[in-house]
Design a protein around this motif. Structure first.
Motif, PDB file in Angstrom:
ATOM      1  N   ALA A 177      -8.633  -2.008  -0.527  1.00 20.66           N
ATOM      2  CA  ALA A 177      -8.816  -3.272   0.199  1.00 20.66           C
ATOM      3  C   ALA A 177      -8.934  -4.447  -0.758  1.00 20.66           C
ATOM      4  N   ARG A 178      -9.639  -4.253  -1.862  1.00 19.50           N
ATOM      5  CA  ARG A 178      -9.796  -5.344  -2.831  1.00 19.50           C
ATOM      6  C   ARG A 178      -8.471  -5.675  -3.502  1.00 19.50           C
ATOM      7  N   ARG A 179      -7.637  -4.677  -3.720  1.00 20.55           N
ATOM      8  CA  ARG A 179      -6.321  -4.934  -4.313  1.00 20.55           C
ATOM      9  C   ARG A 179      -5.476  -5.825  -3.408  1.00 20.55           C
ATOM     10  N   PHE A 180      -5.740  -5.756  -2.121  1.00 20.31           N
ATOM     11  CA  PHE A 180      -4.969  -6.552  -1.166  1.00 20.31           C
ATOM     12  C   PHE A 180      -5.654  -7.868  -0.806  1.00 20.31           C
ATOM     13  N   GLY A 181      -6.657  -8.260  -1.594  1.00 23.05           N
ATOM     14  CA  GLY A 181      -7.240  -9.594  -1.450  1.00 23.05           C
ATOM     15  C   GLY A 181      -8.427  -9.692  -0.521  1.00 23.05           C
ATOM     16  N   VAL A 240      -3.609 -13.173   3.260  1.00 23.50           N
ATOM     17  CA  VAL A 240      -3.264 -12.691   1.914  1.00 23.50           C
ATOM     18  C   VAL A 240      -2.880 -11.219   1.979  1.00 23.50           C
ATOM     19  N   MET A 241      -3.672 -10.426   2.705  1.00 22.12           N
ATOM     20  CA  MET A 241      -3.364  -8.998   2.863  1.00 22.12           C
ATOM     21  C   MET A 241      -1.976  -8.800   3.459  1.00 22.12           C
ATOM     22  N   ALA A 242      -1.647  -9.558   4.506  1.00 19.92           N
ATOM     23  CA  ALA A 242      -0.344  -9.419   5.144  1.00 19.92           C
ATOM     24  C   ALA A 242       0.782  -9.808   4.183  1.00 19.92           C
ATOM     25  N   SER A 243       0.561 -10.848   3.379  1.00 12.81           N
ATOM     26  CA  SER A 243       1.574 -11.272   2.405  1.00 12.81           C
ATOM     27  C   SER A 243       1.816 -10.193   1.362  1.00 12.81           C
ATOM     28  N   ARG A 244       0.760  -9.562   0.918  1.00 13.23           N
ATOM     29  CA  ARG A 244       0.905  -8.518  -0.099  1.00 13.23           C
ATOM     30  C   ARG A 244       1.535  -7.251   0.470  1.00 13.23           C
ATOM     31  N   ARG A 273       3.569  -7.703  -3.867  1.00 15.39           N
ATOM     32  CA  ARG A 273       3.123  -8.500  -5.004  1.00 15.39           C
ATOM     33  C   ARG A 273       1.731  -9.071  -4.743  1.00 15.39           C
ATOM     34  N   THR A 274       1.047  -9.452  -5.817  1.00 17.74           N
ATOM     35  CA  THR A 274      -0.302 -10.019  -5.699  1.00 17.74           C
ATOM     36  C   THR A 274      -0.211 -11.508  -5.344  1.00 17.74           C
ATOM     37  N   VAL A 275       0.372 -11.786  -4.197  1.00 17.01           N
ATOM     38  CA  VAL A 275       0.510 -13.175  -3.742  1.00 17.01           C
ATOM     39  C   VAL A 275      -0.884 -13.759  -3.527  1.00 17.01           C
ATOM     40  N   MET A 309       2.100  -5.220  -7.406  1.00 12.20           N
ATOM     41  CA  MET A 309       0.776  -4.631  -7.244  1.00 12.20           C
ATOM     42  C   MET A 309       0.693  -3.217  -7.811  1.00 12.20           C
ATOM     43  N   GLY A 310       1.841  -2.604  -8.017  1.00 13.65           N
ATOM     44  CA  GLY A 310       1.828  -1.237  -8.519  1.00 13.65           C
ATOM     45  C   GLY A 310       1.552  -0.193  -7.453  1.00 13.65           C
TER      46      GLY A 310
END
Length: 645
Positions: free
Chosen positions: A403-407, A462-466, A471-473, A494-495
């Motif tokens: 979850a944190r990786r996705f903002g 932000v989550m939806a964009s990623r 990418r870490t938009v 994001m890997g």
């Protein structure tokens, strides 16, 4: 008795000696004074002339012009306008009461204004100008000027004041300015001397506050000659200051106005984000307020009304409001389980309508259950029990990390007031913050975005964009500062395994475009415009076993403040994402309240204006047309929000 001649001569000698001493002393004093005068007037003349000049000449600051704020297309959002005012100098007015009475015959001034003016005139020094009326019309200024001989001490003056042309549409983003307070000065370690100027205004909220130093500019100076009591006699010279920087935001004011109009009647928020650059095209909270009220001086009644409104119009819900994300969080749980290798995408989990753990039942939204269900179907139909199972396998630490990786759980760097980080809990968080050990029931609640999980609408966008890009938009609100562009929020890869992301995206596509998807009615049918999304329902109350036994109370039958929140996230177009959208409708009775708003806003963004009706499903076109007509009347084309009826 006659004194002997001898005594007389002796006395005369003594007097002569004394006279000589006194005379010598006087001569020495006069000589010393003469030497001192010669020293001051000749040798140190320049030094004392400078001291005298400094006592006679004052340096005063000239407030600079505040920088303007524009939208991405150059539409003004915050500007400076001329402010006509009437001021009075008591020492020149003579009979203050008589002069105010004459002024009142020319300008419409109420009793409160007159009484306040009298108090200020009495309190201030007699040579200090006191504002009698602010923001008066040009006609009022003309009448005062023409009748100047009959109004001693009264002067028509002009200054600059802040004005927000788009009114309520951008209030939560742009913010507003207000006079410097003692509290403001206490918060600044080394305050700018400008802040000491009476009634000097600074940003109080939003971009106005967060970019205050750039917008404020640098003061100019003027040298003025004053007399012994400090009255200004004349201006000797002037050096103009440096105007504040102009700020261009990423906001599209037309889209922003549409979103505010679309949310009319709701307590809700919407974020529209460019998936390529991270630019925030719209970031709206409803209801809103007119920031111009605060610049002009808000009334007690208006302030009380805003504060007591249960819809919280003063709150920036997009960044300040945090909510359990509900089922919009399920993509995080699924990706965590896939990455941990604890489940295969085709593996099924049986959903009987509940999952029992340690004697406690955790229910699915569908009381009869979904039967055997895999990852794709679990997202499409939003099965809860599937994610209860994943949570027990993957564990909360893996879910939180994903979850944190996705903002989520991050305080994103946008210049708005009270940006909230939300909360993505894990075992260490509960141990540190609550002093308790993590329980399996906590993981089950968190797996469907309930329990301790809290997110903001901005974070969901932000989550939806990623999810759409991999990418870490990151969100960007400021496009340029004085013409210099700020870095975009495009981000790097994001890997995350691309196969996992493709499965999640395909499931989100069917949420909207498959007949059994939870948002099928909110789909877009136009070619090349179809979207992928996810509904969410956030419970705000606990449903007891007794209530379930006798039948769960419908949200419609509950008081507004006890109803579920409705949430929605999406991106579009599915094949080539341009925009990500997040919607939260407070107490909107579930995801069904949010997804139609998300669809309408997405279409408005994609078409850069009103979309054609054939972009909607045929069954929705009549309601879409009625909605467009309502909004067309609410926001006339090209008209500022402040000019609405």
């Amino acid at each position: 008795m006659r004194r002997p001649p001898r005594d007389t001569e002796a006395s005369a000698r003594r007097i002569g000696r004394r006279a000589f001493v006194v005379g010598g002393a006087q001569t020495a004093i006069v000589a010393a004074l003469g030497w001192r005068m010669q020293s001051m007037q000749v040798e140190h003349a320049d030094e004392f002339r400078l001291l005298a000049e400094e006592n006679r000449v004052n340096i005063r600051l000239i407030p600079p012009a505040r920088g303007n704020i524009f939208d991405v297309n150059g539409v003004p959002l915050a500007v400076n306008e001329q402010n006509y005012r009437i001021v009075m100098v008591r020492e020149d007015a003579g009979d203050v009461h008589a002069t105010l009475a004459k002024l009142r015959e020319l300008v419409d001034l109420d009793d409160e204004t007159i009484e306040h003016a009298k108090e200020e005139l009495e309190r201030r020094s007699p040579f200090v100008p006191v504002t009698i009326a602010d923001r008066v019309s040009w006609e009022d200024i003309s009448r005062v000027t023409v009748n100047a001989p009959a109004l001693p001490g009264v002067v028509a003056d002009v200054g600059m004041s802040r004005y927000y042309p788009r009114g309520a549409d951008t209030a939560h983003v742009v913010g507003y300015v207000g006079p410097v307070s003692d509290y403001d000065l206490d918060q600044i370690e080394d305050p700018d001397p400008l802040l000491q100027i009476p009634k000097f205004q600074i940003g109080k909220t939003g971009v106005e506050a967060k970019l205050e130093e750039s917008l404020r500019g640098k003061a100019g100076t003027r040298r003025i000659e004053v007399n012994a009591v400090g009255r200004v006699m004349r201006e000797l010279d002037r050096i103009e200051g440096e105007a504040g920087a102009d700020i261009q935001l990423t906001i599209d004011s037309r889209l922003q106005a549409y979103v505010e109009a679309r949310l009319a009647g709701e307590s809700a928020s919407v974020v529209v984000m460019d998936t390529e650059t991270g630019d925030l095209k719209a970031i709206a909270s409803a209801p809103s307020f007119d920031p111009n009220l605060f610049v002009r001086g808000i009334s007690v009644d208006a302030w009380t009304g805003l504060n007591e409104d249960i819809y919280r119009p003063l709150a920036s819900k997009t960044v300040q409001g945090v909510y359990p994300p509900g089922s919009t969080f399920k993509m995080m749980t699924a990706l965590a389980a896939l990455e941990a290798g604890v489940i295969d995408a085709e593996e099924t989990v049986y959903c009987p309508g509940f999952t029992e753990v340690a004697g406690t039942r955790f229910h699915c939204w569908r009381s009869g259950g979904h039967g055997n269900i895999n990852l794709h179907e679990s997202l499409k139909q939003s099965c809860d029990c599937y994610y209860y199972d994943l949570a027990q396998r993957a564990g909360i630490d893996a879910i939180a990390a994903m979850a944190r990786r996705f903002g989520l759980g991050e305080r994103h760097d946008v210049p708005m007031s009270a940006v909230n980080a939300g909360n993505i809990p894990d075992k260490e968080w509960k141990r540190t913050v609550r002093g308790e050990e993590w329980r399996i029931g906590d993981s089950i609640n968190a797996s469907i975005g309930q329990g301790y999980v809290l997110t903001s609408p901005l974070q969901l966008a932000v989550m939806a964009s990623r999810l759409a890009t991999g990418r870490t938009v990151s969100p960007r609100l400021v496009h340029t500062v004085d013409g210099i562009e700020t870095p975009t929020g495009r981000g790097e890869s994001m890997g995350v395994n691309e196969n996992f992301l493709r499965r999640i995206r395909a499931s989100m596509y069917d949420v909207v475009n498959h007949q059994r998807g939870t948002a099928y009615r909110s789909r877009i049918v136009a070619d090349g415009m179809k979207m992928a999304g996810k509904t969410g329902t956030s419970q705000v109350r606990r449903i007891t076993a007794e209530e379930r036994a006798r039948g769960v109370i419908s949200n419609a039958d509950l008081p507004w403040e006890r109803r579920d929140h409705g949430l929605w996230v999406n991106y579009a177009p599915y094949e080539n994402p341009r925009f990500a959208v997040a919607v939260v409708v407070e107490h909107g009775s579930g995801g069904g309240a949010a997804s139609p708003i998300g669809r309408d806003v997405t279409l408005q963004a994609l078409y850069e204006g009103e979309p054609p009706l054939d972009a909607y499903p045929s069954s929705e076109r009549a309601s879409a047309e009625a909605m467009q007509e309502r909004i067309r009347a609410y926001v006339p084309a090209g008209a500022p929000a402040a000019d609405r009826a």
